[in-house]
Scaffold this motif. Sequence first.
Motif, mmCIF file in Angstrom:
data_model
loop_
_atom_site.group_PDB
_atom_site.id
_atom_site.type_symbol
_atom_site.label_atom_id
_atom_site.label_comp_id
_atom_site.label_asym_id
_atom_site.label_seq_id
_atom_site.Cartn_x
_atom_site.Cartn_y
_atom_site.Cartn_z
ATOM 1 N N GLY A 102 0.903 -1.249 -0.002
ATOM 2 C CA GLY A 102 -0.089 0.053 0.077
ATOM 3 C C GLY A 102 0.891 1.257 0.017
ATOM 4 N N THR A 103 0.233 2.247 -0.689
ATOM 5 C CA THR A 103 0.874 3.631 -0.640
ATOM 6 C C THR A 103 0.808 4.499 0.688
ATOM 7 N N ILE A 104 1.806 5.008 1.316
ATOM 8 C CA ILE A 104 1.673 5.744 2.392
ATOM 9 C C ILE A 104 1.501 7.296 1.858
ATOM 10 N N ILE A 105 2.416 7.682 0.945
ATOM 11 C CA ILE A 105 2.517 9.133 0.414
ATOM 12 C C ILE A 105 2.652 8.753 -1.227
ATOM 13 N N SER A 106 1.756 9.432 -1.807
ATOM 14 C CA SER A 106 1.734 9.407 -3.346
ATOM 15 C C SER A 106 2.856 10.513 -3.748
ATOM 16 N N ASN A 107 3.908 9.877 -4.301
ATOM 17 C CA ASN A 107 4.945 10.844 -4.983
ATOM 18 C C ASN A 107 5.399 11.949 -4.072
ATOM 19 N N PRO A 108 5.928 11.638 -2.739
ATOM 20 C CA PRO A 108 6.307 12.726 -1.820
ATOM 21 C C PRO A 108 7.338 13.611 -2.328
ATOM 22 N N ASN A 109 7.321 14.967 -1.814
ATOM 23 C CA ASN A 109 8.324 15.668 -2.263
ATOM 24 C C ASN A 109 9.821 15.442 -1.741
ATOM 25 N N THR A 110 10.798 15.707 -2.572
ATOM 26 C CA THR A 110 12.037 15.735 -2.083
ATOM 27 C C THR A 110 12.371 16.841 -1.180
ATOM 28 N N GLY A 111 13.309 16.623 -0.265
ATOM 29 C CA GLY A 111 13.940 17.909 0.648
ATOM 30 C C GLY A 111 12.705 18.200 1.505
ATOM 31 N N GLN A 112 11.702 17.669 1.913
ATOM 32 C CA GLN A 112 10.614 17.882 2.575
ATOM 33 C C GLN A 112 10.592 16.891 3.864
ATOM 34 N N TRP A 113 10.485 17.236 5.217
ATOM 35 C CA TRP A 113 10.384 16.371 6.248
ATOM 36 C C TRP A 113 8.950 15.816 6.616
ATOM 37 N N TYR A 114 8.907 14.756 6.433
ATOM 38 C CA TYR A 114 7.570 14.029 6.804
ATOM 39 C C TYR A 114 7.741 13.235 8.319
ATOM 40 N N HIS A 115 6.880 13.227 8.946
ATOM 41 C CA HIS A 115 6.751 12.207 10.278
ATOM 42 C C HIS A 115 5.944 10.973 10.087
ATOM 43 N N ILE A 116 6.521 9.806 10.010
ATOM 44 C CA ILE A 116 5.978 8.684 9.585
ATOM 45 C C ILE A 116 5.866 7.763 10.792
ATOM 46 N N VAL A 117 4.688 7.129 11.189
ATOM 47 C CA VAL A 117 4.625 6.427 12.284
ATOM 48 C C VAL A 117 3.712 4.864 11.721
ATOM 49 N N ILE A 118 4.505 3.840 11.968
ATOM 50 C CA ILE A 118 3.692 2.594 11.576
ATOM 51 C C ILE A 118 3.581 1.756 12.800
ATOM 52 N N THR A 119 2.291 1.326 12.969
ATOM 53 C CA THR A 119 1.697 0.298 13.999
ATOM 54 C C THR A 119 1.362 -0.904 13.467
ATOM 55 N N TYR A 120 1.619 -2.061 14.192
ATOM 56 C CA TYR A 120 1.149 -3.397 13.911
ATOM 57 C C TYR A 120 0.655 -3.763 15.253
ATOM 58 N N ASN A 121 -0.478 -4.347 15.219
ATOM 59 C CA ASN A 121 -1.342 -5.126 16.333
ATOM 60 C C ASN A 121 -1.017 -6.326 16.670
ATOM 61 N N GLY A 122 0.151 -6.977 15.833
ATOM 62 C CA GLY A 122 0.342 -8.369 16.092
ATOM 63 C C GLY A 122 -0.736 -9.448 15.530
ATOM 64 N N SER A 123 -1.636 -8.952 14.882
ATOM 65 C CA SER A 123 -2.507 -10.109 14.300
ATOM 66 C C SER A 123 -3.007 -9.459 12.928
ATOM 67 N N GLY A 124 -2.343 -8.811 12.183
ATOM 68 C CA GLY A 124 -2.577 -8.408 10.859
ATOM 69 C C GLY A 124 -3.090 -7.025 10.560
#
Length: 203
Positions: A102-124
């Motif tokens: 899955g796409t998180i950011i479509s065509n992100p800008n270069t030179g720009q700060w993004y905050h990314i958090v990925i969480t997993y619940n342990g069951s899918g």
Amino acid sequence: TFTPSEHFNTVLYTGNGSTQRIGGYINRGAVFNGSSSISTNLNLDTSAAFSWSCFINISDKRANNFISEILTTTLTSSPFNGLTLGIDSPNLALLAGGSNQGTIISNPNTGQWYHIVITYNGSGTINCYVDNGTPVTISYTLAQGGTLGIGDGPVTSWSGYIGKIDQVRIFNKALSSSEVTTLYNETHASTTISTTDIFNDNS
């Protein structure tokens, strides 16, 4: 929107025979050139909940159909079924099982700060937050664990990341939306920026 001075203090260091200005999102950061990486001893147990948090600043998305690894579980077994935050050019994506989930950011800008958090619940269920926004939810049950690599990983047909990474934090739980907000709101003036147990719960 913040100005850069509200986020970080530029750090001077001497390298390659000259003084260079390198700043992270908050004070110092790590800069990756496509062949550099950091290996950790943090083992990812995919049968349990966990979260990744970081700020990224992409310098080069490479050509289309090019995959580079930002955060990844470092496994050498085949087929690769770990988890990777990476660039599936030109998009920032979540990859697992060796393919784009899955796409998180479509065509992100270069030179720009993004905050990314990925969480997993342990069951899918995987939630991917960008700049404290509504998460992208992906259904995928991880079948392999491994140690966490930053900037590159074990898939030889993929490549290393070109850009900056800052404030990498790993948690042994799925963060709540309010906890994601807390991490997103940190600046160089925050008293919590070097706190290892920021939520005071041993996570």
